[in-house]
Design a protein around this motif. Structure first.
Motif, mmCIF file in Angstrom:
data_model
loop_
_atom_site.group_PDB
_atom_site.id
_atom_site.type_symbol
_atom_site.label_atom_id
_atom_site.label_comp_id
_atom_site.label_asym_id
_atom_site.label_seq_id
_atom_site.Cartn_x
_atom_site.Cartn_y
_atom_site.Cartn_z
ATOM 1 N N UNK A 161 4.649 -0.470 -10.474
ATOM 2 C CA UNK A 161 3.311 0.133 -10.522
ATOM 3 C C UNK A 161 3.288 1.237 -11.564
ATOM 4 N N UNK A 183 2.547 1.595 -3.450
ATOM 5 C CA UNK A 183 1.606 1.988 -4.497
ATOM 6 C C UNK A 183 1.526 3.503 -4.639
ATOM 7 N N UNK A 184 1.769 4.193 -3.523
ATOM 8 C CA UNK A 184 1.574 5.643 -3.511
ATOM 9 C C UNK A 184 2.856 6.390 -3.876
ATOM 10 N N UNK A 207 -10.064 -0.821 0.136
ATOM 11 C CA UNK A 207 -10.985 0.275 0.447
ATOM 12 C C UNK A 207 -10.279 1.628 0.376
ATOM 13 N N UNK A 208 -9.114 1.721 1.001
ATOM 14 C CA UNK A 208 -8.394 3.001 1.013
ATOM 15 C C UNK A 208 -7.960 3.395 -0.399
ATOM 16 N N UNK A 209 -7.568 2.403 -1.198
ATOM 17 C CA UNK A 209 -7.105 2.728 -2.554
ATOM 18 C C UNK A 209 -8.268 3.054 -3.492
ATOM 19 N N UNK A 261 -4.058 8.610 3.130
ATOM 20 C CA UNK A 261 -5.152 7.856 2.513
ATOM 21 C C UNK A 261 -5.712 6.834 3.490
ATOM 22 N N UNK A 262 -4.817 6.137 4.182
ATOM 23 C CA UNK A 262 -5.278 5.107 5.112
ATOM 24 C C UNK A 262 -6.065 5.715 6.273
ATOM 25 N N UNK A 299 -10.845 4.669 -2.436
ATOM 26 C CA UNK A 299 -11.233 6.005 -1.996
ATOM 27 C C UNK A 299 -10.298 7.071 -2.582
ATOM 28 N N UNK A 300 -8.990 6.776 -2.639
ATOM 29 C CA UNK A 300 -8.041 7.799 -3.122
ATOM 30 C C UNK A 300 -7.703 7.628 -4.608
ATOM 31 N N UNK A 325 -4.533 1.950 -10.350
ATOM 32 C CA UNK A 325 -3.162 2.006 -10.874
ATOM 33 C C UNK A 325 -2.733 0.628 -11.331
ATOM 34 N N UNK A 361 0.832 -1.205 0.000
ATOM 35 C CA UNK A 361 0.000 0.000 0.000
ATOM 36 C C UNK A 361 0.871 1.263 0.000
ATOM 37 N N UNK A 380 -6.132 5.201 -6.203
ATOM 38 C CA UNK A 380 -4.957 4.401 -6.599
ATOM 39 C C UNK A 380 -5.302 2.938 -6.885
ATOM 40 N N UNK A 381 -6.519 2.529 -6.572
ATOM 41 C CA UNK A 381 -6.900 1.126 -6.825
ATOM 42 C C UNK A 381 -6.812 0.771 -8.300
ATOM 43 N N UNK A 401 -4.127 -2.424 -9.167
ATOM 44 C CA UNK A 401 -3.742 -2.740 -7.792
ATOM 45 C C UNK A 401 -4.892 -3.454 -7.077
ATOM 46 N N UNK A 414 -9.467 6.746 5.203
ATOM 47 C CA UNK A 414 -10.375 5.626 4.954
ATOM 48 C C UNK A 414 -10.699 4.846 6.219
#
Lengths: 429, 429
Positions: free
Chosen positions: B322, A202-203, B16-18, A212-213, B20-21, B26, A199, B23-24, B114, A216
């Protein structure tokens, strides 16, 4: 899903031969017991009994199972007919889950006809050997943790279904939660988990990942701080989440030293209530080595689900008595290195004056009430009907009191002899 | 049965966090690899890939799974919606089953968004870590057996479903049969088994038991001869079954000595074709010690299903690249003791002049065709569609040729270094 074929072929070929010669209906007493504890272990913890009782209820030869046996000529037609109607109608007693055990403890006693009892051998051994190995290792870790919470997170290091059973066994032994969602769904065990290094990677930067975490999952979440530089990460974590940050997690490096360093840094940033969770390749010895470090919780993976060096218990399931002319006679294999003690058993734990366990007493033959201890076997199945069903909470409580009752050296992690000796009594003497 | 919750909770909270922001979505490349081989092992054998592809097809969040996640507030509503539609649409490459592996071998490469790739982590690791541990141990046993047939019979010493997977992994590594009936039904593996000590103990005398077994299973059956006195039993066995008796089995004692003694006795009784099967607590070292003994086959239980000292492989699943502004950039954790090598990998095994493997070559970045070896990664899934499905026979054949191709010291049982070294190439250089 039927459990009937989770069975070694020889159970069914023995059944066939005994149906043919008439011995399948002889009364039989099978006993599951450990010949010894794993090298150096001082006690073991029973787990799996509840799962076994569920599995026995599902032990039915459906069309798919019978079709396979027929197609491959594994057993003959009359055996198939017998299996099609199979339902265990006998009696089962056992040590309940969470109970401590010792060499020779008669953990399960299955009484019925030879035919109905022999076919349960493989399934019963698989479940109890696996689950008790995990619970036995987990119990040592709980002792080492000295009251600090432990989370089971070993799913990735064991078979995907064994992972669910491992979470259950660890919970019985005192773990507080598991990472495994199926264990949450099926067994009602609390589940936990927030994020991995992926995680952060990824950022674009670590601070983005933390922000982000927190956005959320809230400020109470656990941020993983060892992807790059720990000191920088801890600063960013508190910066982003504030001093209400729930926890930080360290998953690599010299954990006692890092826990102290991170605790000091968190305190200096005012995050005095933020917990420090450590999770890298822990076993009971590594946990014990963290006793003086300011760690607030442990995540345990590989060593837990592999039984910390002892992935199976080595329980065996042996015919110990059988009907002969209306009587029950004790039987035992004579081979020197695999001796069994014949005869139907009962068992109690002898308790000394100070409330401390002193002996595992195994009686052979007619049951006699314990004079100075507590009975260990409880009825699980009577005439085929399940008569025992308890919550995991109750098994968890039993493990706690059972381990507390043992002499203090039982709780040492070093190699040693079984904490109490096993003694055999014949006919109540 | 859905496999979706055989998953660590943090996969879903990261999702969930990704989501929301943003990045999921990516592009992400995850890689599964071993950081090292278990201490002293010279190679490992991949197993589990076929089971993983089946499990990915069943990785669907059904109402029961979604209901559990909702009820326990594990993820939020929009994550639940995303999961309800989940279907892996990316690409997967991997080492096929039966292939040898070494430190760093990129055993599985999962490329997708991701979100869709991260949720497969736990399931993929559980299956490959377990099955490859069994296959790696089994392969050493097959080498030690030197062509004599081996039967897997460890179901009772591992979780009841892990037992089925263990039988499959052992078969890939060269075992000939399993005792586990479900492995026969589900995977088509030959099954075997005749009788245990309980069958002899059930009868009034050993000769009755042997006569019953022969009447039911034929003269080609295997009679277990160590319940009481072996010499008496062998005499009775041949007396009852005649010289066409298929085999006798010895399950205790000093096996090399007993095998020789029983062979001599069988020959003197004219049963020169009756085989001698040995089955007591064997591992690769005990099998090797039997090489000079007249044993005709081995049954292996505990040590096989527990990976002969190494019950898990320690594979990890790491984000290695990524998407970033349309490019793919390599990423890696910096912690000293858990280093990863960033970047998308390809792999080949370098083969020397004599057809002997000399190096595991791991390329980073753009793929280059191997110049002096063979490619190791095969496409398993393309755009979500499974494109690889092979028989166990084909995996079994691959294991044989892959192990034969290794330098001779790879097949030694003693502790040693990996049989070939791993080297990394950047951008085809």
């Amino acid at each position: 899903m039927t459990t009937a074929l989770l069975t070694d072929q020889y159970e069914l070929t023995m059944l066939q031969a005994s149906l043919r010669d008439g011995t399948a209906t002889r009364r039989a007493v099978f006993e599951m017991f450990p010949r010894r504890l794993p090298d150096g272990r001082r006690y073991g913890i029973v787990a799996g009994t509840g799962r076994l009782l569920d599995a026995i209820a599902e032990f039915r030869f459906d069309d798919a199972a019978l079709g396979h046996l027929a197609e491959h000529h594994i057993v003959d037609g009359s055996t198939l007919d017998w299996l099609a109607d199979y339902r265990f109608t006998g009696d089962i007693w056992g040590y309940p889950e969470g109970e401590a055990f010792f060499p020779g403890s008669p953990l399960l006693i299955v009484e019925g006809t030879f035919g109905e009892a022999v076919v349960l051998e493989t399934l019963a051994l698989s479940i109890l050997n696996h689950d008790s190995a995990i619970a036995s290792a987990a119990s040592r870790m709980i002792t080492a943790a000295g009251g600090r919470p432990c989370i089971e997170m070993g799913s990735r290091r064991t078979h995907e279904r064994a992972a669910v059973a491992s979470a259950r066994a660890a919970y019985i032994a005192g773990f507080d939660a598991t990472s495994n969602l199926e264990a949450g769904r099926v067994h009602g065990i609390p589940t936990a988990g927030t994020s991995a290094h992926a995680f952060t990677l990824l950022h674009d930067d670590e601070r983005d990942a933390f922000a982000s975490q927190v956005a959320s999952l809230g400020r109470g979440t656990t941020l993983l701080v060892d992807t790059y530089d720990i000191e920088t990460a801890v600063r960013a974590a508190v910066d982003v989440a504030g001093t209400e940050l729930g926890a930080v997690r360290i998953d690599s490096g010299d954990l006692p030293q890092l826990a102290a360093q991170v605790r000091k840094q968190l305190d200096s940033l005012g995050a005095t209530k933020t917990r420090v969770i450590v999770t890298s390749d822990l076993d009971e010895h590594a946990i014990a080595a963290l006793a003086a470090a300011p760690a607030d919780g442990y995540g345990v993976g590989t060593s837990l689900v592999t039984g910390s060096g002892h992935p199976t218990c080595g329980f065996v399931y042996k015919l110990v008595a059988r009907g002969a002319d209306g009587d029950l006679i004790g039987v035992a294999k004579k081979s020197k290195d695999k001796l069994s003690v014949g005869g139907r058993k009962y068992a109690w734990r002898r308790i000394g004056a100070a409330g401390v366990a002193t002996q595992e007493v195994i009686g052979i033959g007619e049951h006699a009430a314990p004079r100075d201890g507590r009975e260990l076997l409880v009825p699980l199945v009577r005439s085929g009907e399940r008569v025992f069903d308890e919550s995991l909470e109750s098994a968890r409580q039993r493990r706690r009191t059972s381990v507390e009752e043992l002499p203090p050296h039982a709780r040492q992690l070093s190699h040693g002899e079984p904490a109490i000796e096993t003694t055999y009594l014949r006919e109540g003497r």
